[in-house]
Design an enzyme around this catalytic site. Sequence first.
Site, PDB file in Angstrom:
ATOM      1  N   ALA A 247      30.832  50.899  35.839  1.00  0.00           N
ATOM      2  CA  ALA A 247      31.599  50.720  34.596  1.00  0.00           C
ATOM      3  C   ALA A 247      32.912  51.497  34.566  1.00  0.00           C
ATOM      4  O   ALA A 247      33.761  51.236  33.717  1.00  0.00           O
ATOM      5  CB  ALA A 247      30.730  51.135  33.415  1.00  0.00           C
TER       6      ALA A 247
ATOM      7  N   ASP B 280      37.984  49.306  37.965  1.00  0.00           N
ATOM      8  CA  ASP B 280      39.104  48.457  37.558  1.00  0.00           C
ATOM      9  C   ASP B 280      38.622  47.201  36.807  1.00  0.00           C
ATOM     10  O   ASP B 280      39.125  46.872  35.729  1.00  0.00           O
ATOM     11  CB  ASP B 280      39.864  48.063  38.837  1.00  0.00           C
ATOM     12  N   LEU B 281      37.632  46.523  37.364  1.00  0.00           N
ATOM     13  CA  LEU B 281      37.171  45.267  36.755  1.00  0.00           C
ATOM     14  C   LEU B 281      36.633  45.511  35.344  1.00  0.00           C
ATOM     15  O   LEU B 281      36.917  44.773  34.409  1.00  0.00           O
ATOM     16  CB  LEU B 281      36.069  44.638  37.624  1.00  0.00           C
TER      17      LEU B 281
ATOM     18  N   ASP C 243      31.734  33.253  39.537  1.00  0.00           N
ATOM     19  CA  ASP C 243      32.981  32.820  40.173  1.00  0.00           C
ATOM     20  C   ASP C 243      33.925  32.606  39.003  1.00  0.00           C
ATOM     21  O   ASP C 243      33.824  31.594  38.299  1.00  0.00           O
ATOM     22  CB  ASP C 243      32.760  31.516  40.945  1.00  0.00           C
ATOM     23  N   HIS C 244      34.798  33.581  38.761  1.00  0.00           N
ATOM     24  CA  HIS C 244      35.529  33.548  37.482  1.00  0.00           C
ATOM     25  C   HIS C 244      36.440  32.329  37.347  1.00  0.00           C
ATOM     26  O   HIS C 244      36.812  31.947  36.252  1.00  0.00           O
ATOM     27  CB  HIS C 244      36.288  34.856  37.240  1.00  0.00           C
TER      28      HIS C 244
ATOM     29  N   GLU D 192      49.994  33.042  45.182  1.00  0.00           N
ATOM     30  CA  GLU D 192      50.233  34.313  44.472  1.00  0.00           C
ATOM     31  C   GLU D 192      51.565  34.876  44.921  1.00  0.00           C
ATOM     32  O   GLU D 192      51.887  34.808  46.104  1.00  0.00           O
ATOM     33  CB  GLU D 192      49.172  35.340  44.897  1.00  0.00           C
TER      34      GLU D 192
ATOM     35  N   HIS E 229      36.201  30.234  45.112  1.00  0.00           N
ATOM     36  CA  HIS E 229      36.993  29.563  44.068  1.00  0.00           C
ATOM     37  C   HIS E 229      37.447  28.161  44.481  1.00  0.00           C
ATOM     38  O   HIS E 229      37.307  27.200  43.732  1.00  0.00           O
ATOM     39  CB  HIS E 229      38.246  30.371  43.735  1.00  0.00           C
TER      40      HIS E 229
HETATM   41  P1  NDP Z   1      36.125  49.591  42.044  1.00  0.00           P
HETATM   42  O1  NDP Z   1      36.466  49.897  43.447  1.00  0.00           O
HETATM   43  O2  NDP Z   1      37.062  50.023  40.965  1.00  0.00           O
HETATM   44  O3  NDP Z   1      34.663  50.185  41.814  1.00  0.00           O
HETATM   45  C1  NDP Z   1      33.953  50.089  40.612  1.00  0.00           C
HETATM   46  C2  NDP Z   1      33.179  51.369  40.411  1.00  0.00           C
HETATM   47  O4  NDP Z   1      32.113  51.433  41.348  1.00  0.00           O
HETATM   48  C3  NDP Z   1      33.983  52.619  40.634  1.00  0.00           C
HETATM   49  O5  NDP Z   1      34.659  52.974  39.461  1.00  0.00           O
HETATM   50  C4  NDP Z   1      32.943  53.621  41.042  1.00  0.00           C
HETATM   51  O6  NDP Z   1      32.410  54.205  39.869  1.00  0.00           O
HETATM   52  C5  NDP Z   1      31.863  52.781  41.664  1.00  0.00           C
HETATM   53  N1  NDP Z   1      31.869  52.960  43.122  1.00  0.00           N
HETATM   54  C6  NDP Z   1      32.923  52.920  43.957  1.00  0.00           C
HETATM   55  N2  NDP Z   1      32.532  53.118  45.230  1.00  0.00           N
HETATM   56  C7  NDP Z   1      31.218  53.297  45.194  1.00  0.00           C
HETATM   57  C8  NDP Z   1      30.235  53.557  46.180  1.00  0.00           C
HETATM   58  N3  NDP Z   1      30.543  53.630  47.468  1.00  0.00           N
HETATM   59  N4  NDP Z   1      28.959  53.704  45.783  1.00  0.00           N
HETATM   60  C9  NDP Z   1      28.628  53.609  44.485  1.00  0.00           C
HETATM   61  N5  NDP Z   1      29.515  53.369  43.511  1.00  0.00           N
HETATM   62  C10 NDP Z   1      30.788  53.204  43.863  1.00  0.00           C
HETATM   63  O7  NDP Z   1      35.832  48.055  41.974  1.00  0.00           O
HETATM   64  P2  NDP Z   1      36.341  46.984  40.953  1.00  0.00           P
HETATM   65  O8  NDP Z   1      36.102  47.443  39.570  1.00  0.00           O
HETATM   66  O9  NDP Z   1      37.681  46.543  41.337  1.00  0.00           O
HETATM   67  O10 NDP Z   1      35.354  45.756  41.312  1.00  0.00           O
HETATM   68  C11 NDP Z   1      33.991  45.813  41.050  1.00  0.00           C
HETATM   69  C12 NDP Z   1      33.311  44.613  41.687  1.00  0.00           C
HETATM   70  O11 NDP Z   1      33.879  43.437  41.153  1.00  0.00           O
HETATM   71  C13 NDP Z   1      33.502  44.519  43.200  1.00  0.00           C
HETATM   72  O12 NDP Z   1      32.371  43.968  43.779  1.00  0.00           O
HETATM   73  C14 NDP Z   1      34.683  43.569  43.340  1.00  0.00           C
HETATM   74  O13 NDP Z   1      34.658  42.882  44.567  1.00  0.00           O
HETATM   75  C15 NDP Z   1      34.450  42.626  42.175  1.00  0.00           C
HETATM   76  N6  NDP Z   1      35.673  42.012  41.672  1.00  0.00           N
HETATM   77  C16 NDP Z   1      36.700  42.786  41.199  1.00  0.00           C
HETATM   78  C17 NDP Z   1      37.843  42.189  40.713  1.00  0.00           C
HETATM   79  C18 NDP Z   1      38.970  42.995  40.161  1.00  0.00           C
HETATM   80  O14 NDP Z   1      39.939  42.382  39.680  1.00  0.00           O
HETATM   81  N7  NDP Z   1      38.914  44.321  40.186  1.00  0.00           N
HETATM   82  C19 NDP Z   1      38.004  40.711  40.710  1.00  0.00           C
HETATM   83  C20 NDP Z   1      36.852  40.012  41.203  1.00  0.00           C
HETATM   84  C21 NDP Z   1      35.749  40.649  41.664  1.00  0.00           C
HETATM   85  P3  NDP Z   1      31.746  55.662  39.872  1.00  0.00           P
HETATM   86  O15 NDP Z   1      32.563  56.508  40.794  1.00  0.00           O
HETATM   87  O16 NDP Z   1      31.797  56.059  38.444  1.00  0.00           O
HETATM   88  O17 NDP Z   1      30.354  55.434  40.367  1.00  0.00           O
END
Ligand code: NDP
Length: 510
Positions: A38, A41-42, A199-200, A238, A262
């Site tokens: 949570a 970025d997503l 799949d958004h 893009e 997609h």
């Molecule tokens: P992030 O890299 O920002 O990771 C999300 C959170 O996961 C981090 O804030 C961290 O939280 C936790 N995290 C990171 N690395 C690890 C690790 N090695 N082990 C456990 N927890 C970890 O990812 P996004 O938010 O960008 O994306 C999340 C998912 O959504 C991914 O699978 C991505 O492929 C998918 N996605 C993302 C999109 C986007 O626009 N960002 C678009 C489409 C899909 P903490 O440190 O608090 O645990």
Amino acid sequence: MKNLEGDIMGIIENKIGSVVELCDDPTPEPAGIIIFGASGDLSFRKLIPSMYKLFKNRKLIDFYILGVGRSNFSDDDFRNKVLESLDFKQDVVKKFIEHIYFLSGDYDQDELYINLKEKINILNKKHNTKNNKLFYFATPPNVYIPIIRHLGKFDLNNEDENFSRMVIEKPFGNNLESAKKLDCELHKYLNEKQIYRIDHYLGKETVQNILMMRFANIVFEPIWNYKYIDHVQITVSEELGVENRIGYFENTGLLRDMVQNHILQLLTLIAIEPPASLDANMIHDEKMKVLKSIRRFNVDNLDEFVVRGQYTDGYINNEFKKSYIEEVGKNSKTETFVALKLLIDNWRWSGVPFYIRTGKRLKKKLSEVSIVFKDVPHSIFSDFYPVKFEPNALVIRIQPDEGFKLILQAKQPGSKICINTLNMEFKYRNFFDYEPQDAYERLILDALLGDQTLYVRNDIMEESWKLVTPILERWENSDLYYYPSGSWGPKESDRLIEKDGRRWRNYENI
Ligand code: NDP
């Protein structure tokens, strides 16, 4: 005349009035939403803002949102971050925030799940959520399996009178083998009805409109086949490069990131047979038939069907952009561009190529599908117009400027043989007073409603991987083509379509 106009307007209003009721979504059952990852970025950019909109539109009433992650946040820390990300100051935001919590811990440790179960029980009572749970997997994919195993171990996967559903973010696996492994692991603890592979693209208004257009109108079906359609083009381009997702993208590439999911989903919507109803499984069955009919790639002759490229430096809108290699800081063969020619071996699409191109750092950002029709069988204008007219086409614009247009030849004022190309254009924003619903808002609501229509069923996910995995394997030992940032990709992409006597649609003046 005035009266008649008034009557007609009355009828139209009534008609629209009766449709409006269906345009309002049902309100889902009460539920807790638990987001793993949570703090990422997503979550801040898409998930929580979408949940906020659902709350504002009274689709979330009895609910809580529980963020989970390794970050050492208290409920208040997380609430403050959510407040920053929402960038709204209204009272309604304050009310929304009262439903938000955070739990920190390590995904590999039982302790996290013991605490999770306890917190869920407390929040369930506090917010009257009837023990319904929607788990959203928004961590990097390597954490999915440890999480699901623990949810199983602590009985958080069970459904009785309540529901327990899991939304799984992409990428779902990295190739056929890893996707199957993940799926097999999920199925140890869940049945398919509990799994929501997201799949958004499928949540986008204009992508949903493809089904409406094809199956709510009689005019398209008779011509929607090899007799009238010359070819189909799908362009998803893009201007952006890989930005802050280099680590992810470098191990993924565009074939996995865009095509496997997609674009193949888009293609199936264009190509499916009319399903018997809107039932999710009926639609998925038809999609599956299309995927199974796509001709497999001959990996010994891949260049005939697939082009992969990577951007070098260049200018977009007069701004200098670095090459991919400079951005990653090392030599890399990861593709940032893919063009493909696909053939669907069934009765409807026999001999109709589907040309696909998608890339980063291209000249313009757009997603569009063009159904390009054949020429008339005999032109009575050929004595006057030795050059062929631009073919009729139905162009479905997914973004930006959502809508569609029909390209026709029509009489232009002037001499009696004066013809010109006419674009009959419909843009959503000119017709509907609407703010497009974010795809995540649609999809989160559907998961809460238990509607899997816009999610990806396991056999479809697997079949898509079956199609692209041989290409990925072959690419391990082959080179790619380069293209300057701000272009439309490597010239080999033009060759892919031009050798068939066709060309990519021209986007220079759009
Ligand atoms: P992030 O890299 O920002 O990771 C999300 C959170 O996961 C981090 O804030 C961290 O939280 C936790 N995290 C990171 N690395 C690890 C690790 N090695 N082990 C456990 N927890 C970890 O990812 P996004 O938010 O960008 O994306 C999340 C998912 O959504 C991914 O699978 C991505 O492929 C998918 N996605 C993302 C999109 C986007 O626009 N960002 C678009 C489409 C899909 P903490 O440190 O608090 O645990």
